[in-house]
Design a protein around this motif. Sequence first.
Motif, PDB file in Angstrom:
ATOM      1  N   ASP A 118     -27.604  64.522  33.685  1.00  0.00           N
ATOM      2  CA  ASP A 118     -26.616  63.659  32.928  1.00  0.00           C
ATOM      3  C   ASP A 118     -26.755  62.816  31.781  1.00  0.00           C
ATOM      4  O   ASP A 118     -26.102  62.172  31.212  1.00  0.00           O
ATOM      5  CB  ASP A 118     -25.591  62.891  34.022  1.00  0.00           C
ATOM      6  CG  ASP A 118     -26.545  61.905  34.763  1.00  0.00           C
ATOM      7  OD1 ASP A 118     -27.467  61.842  34.615  1.00  0.00           O
ATOM      8  OD2 ASP A 118     -25.423  61.569  35.429  1.00  0.00           O
ATOM      9  N   GLU A 119     -28.047  62.853  31.501  1.00  0.00           N
ATOM     10  CA  GLU A 119     -28.760  61.878  30.400  1.00  0.00           C
ATOM     11  C   GLU A 119     -29.408  63.013  29.130  1.00  0.00           C
ATOM     12  O   GLU A 119     -29.709  62.460  28.117  1.00  0.00           O
ATOM     13  CB  GLU A 119     -29.834  61.126  30.864  1.00  0.00           C
ATOM     14  CG  GLU A 119     -29.318  60.168  31.749  1.00  0.00           C
ATOM     15  CD  GLU A 119     -30.355  59.547  32.530  1.00  0.00           C
ATOM     16  OE1 GLU A 119     -30.158  58.443  32.958  1.00  0.00           O
ATOM     17  OE2 GLU A 119     -31.354  59.740  32.591  1.00  0.00           O
TER      18      GLU A 119
ATOM     19  N   GLY B 222     -28.572  63.917  38.560  1.00  0.00           N
ATOM     20  CA  GLY B 222     -28.024  62.919  37.779  1.00  0.00           C
ATOM     21  C   GLY B 222     -28.623  61.497  38.329  1.00  0.00           C
ATOM     22  O   GLY B 222     -29.390  61.517  39.157  1.00  0.00           O
ATOM     23  N   ARG B 223     -28.339  60.658  37.331  1.00  0.00           N
ATOM     24  CA  ARG B 223     -28.925  59.550  37.487  1.00  0.00           C
ATOM     25  C   ARG B 223     -28.659  58.801  38.714  1.00  0.00           C
ATOM     26  O   ARG B 223     -29.552  58.152  39.311  1.00  0.00           O
ATOM     27  CB  ARG B 223     -28.535  58.567  36.238  1.00  0.00           C
ATOM     28  CG  ARG B 223     -28.969  56.902  36.366  1.00  0.00           C
ATOM     29  CD  ARG B 223     -30.478  57.121  36.734  1.00  0.00           C
ATOM     30  NE  ARG B 223     -31.229  57.436  35.302  1.00  0.00           N
ATOM     31  CZ  ARG B 223     -32.611  57.586  35.446  1.00  0.00           C
ATOM     32  NH1 ARG B 223     -33.069  57.089  36.106  1.00  0.00           N
ATOM     33  NH2 ARG B 223     -33.196  58.083  34.257  1.00  0.00           N
TER      34      ARG B 223
ATOM     35  N   SER C 187     -29.336  70.429  29.555  1.00  0.00           N
ATOM     36  CA  SER C 187     -30.016  70.827  31.076  1.00  0.00           C
ATOM     37  C   SER C 187     -31.279  71.883  30.768  1.00  0.00           C
ATOM     38  O   SER C 187     -31.279  72.346  29.840  1.00  0.00           O
ATOM     39  CB  SER C 187     -28.941  71.856  31.857  1.00  0.00           C
ATOM     40  OG  SER C 187     -29.496  72.477  32.922  1.00  0.00           O
TER      41      SER C 187
ATOM     42  N   LYS D 215     -21.615  67.117  45.792  1.00  0.00           N
ATOM     43  CA  LYS D 215     -21.920  66.020  45.860  1.00  0.00           C
ATOM     44  C   LYS D 215     -21.667  65.379  47.176  1.00  0.00           C
ATOM     45  O   LYS D 215     -22.548  64.548  47.850  1.00  0.00           O
ATOM     46  CB  LYS D 215     -21.761  65.019  44.776  1.00  0.00           C
ATOM     47  CG  LYS D 215     -22.327  65.350  43.681  1.00  0.00           C
ATOM     48  CD  LYS D 215     -21.477  64.515  42.365  1.00  0.00           C
ATOM     49  CE  LYS D 215     -22.110  64.922  41.100  1.00  0.00           C
ATOM     50  NZ  LYS D 215     -21.474  64.008  39.880  1.00  0.00           N
TER      51      LYS D 215
ATOM     52  N   SER E 156     -28.690  71.253  35.713  1.00  0.00           N
ATOM     53  CA  SER E 156     -27.645  70.433  35.973  1.00  0.00           C
ATOM     54  C   SER E 156     -26.507  70.841  36.761  1.00  0.00           C
ATOM     55  O   SER E 156     -26.233  72.213  36.500  1.00  0.00           O
ATOM     56  CB  SER E 156     -27.091  69.981  34.569  1.00  0.00           C
ATOM     57  OG  SER E 156     -26.202  70.785  33.849  1.00  0.00           O
TER      58      SER E 156
ATOM     59  N   CYS F  81     -32.496  62.541  33.477  1.00  0.00           N
ATOM     60  CA  CYS F  81     -31.679  63.256  34.566  1.00  0.00           C
ATOM     61  C   CYS F  81     -30.772  64.197  33.665  1.00  0.00           C
ATOM     62  O   CYS F  81     -30.758  64.001  32.389  1.00  0.00           O
ATOM     63  CB  CYS F  81     -30.787  62.173  35.078  1.00  0.00           C
ATOM     64  SG  CYS F  81     -32.100  61.140  36.365  1.00  0.00           S
TER      65      CYS F  81
END
Length: 220
Positions: free
Chosen positions: A141-142, A117-118, A145, A79, A54, A139
């Motif tokens: 963020d779900e 991430g999603r 890691s 990002k 992650s 992902c």
Amino acid sequence: MANMIKDYKLIIFDWDGTLMNSIDRIVSSMQNAAILSQLTKPSVEHVKEIIGLSLPAAVTTLFPDNSAEQTMALVAQYKHQYVEVNNTPAPLFNDAIALLTRLQQEQKLLAVATGKGRVGLERVFQATQTGHFFHASRCADEAKSKPHPDMLLSLLDELNVPKSQAIMIGDTSHDLKMALTAGIDSIGVTFGVHDREVLSEYNPRAIVDSLTELQPLLLS
């Protein structure tokens, strides 16, 4: 290597370095983000080692002395670099679409377990028109890691598939260690981050040098 390993019901793919040739873009984006954040530019090798984690875990691994605020600022800068600034190509690997199409035709369940991430995964699904291949995805963020097995165990639960009928395909030690810890089989691919020697430490059922080599291992 010419014969099917096993008739798996569920095939789980990592994304970066396994289906998408995005490593150069990830590396250069992280290096640029570090420079703009007035941090020491990490080496190519060091950035490659965190691919699949992650983003917060990756940044913390690269810069363990950063404060929480610095970590989140670098995540945001990365990002921005990856999505809006960096124009390094990140195409799907050769034969990715052909492999996914063939697996879909054989009514295999397909899933993705990724360090993205999603929002990032949905963006590349749309850009590559591949989202329709996959029955589920997890992902960073779900779930916990990689290499924690949370992503895989969650996918197995959602799709109601026992461990014995699933296999994980990935290019890093994080992917294969995740599979090993989860108690499911794995296949390593050498065209991403880690080489055959590193991948072999995690007892994969096979190691391949191209996506083309995967098809006869997964289909009769």
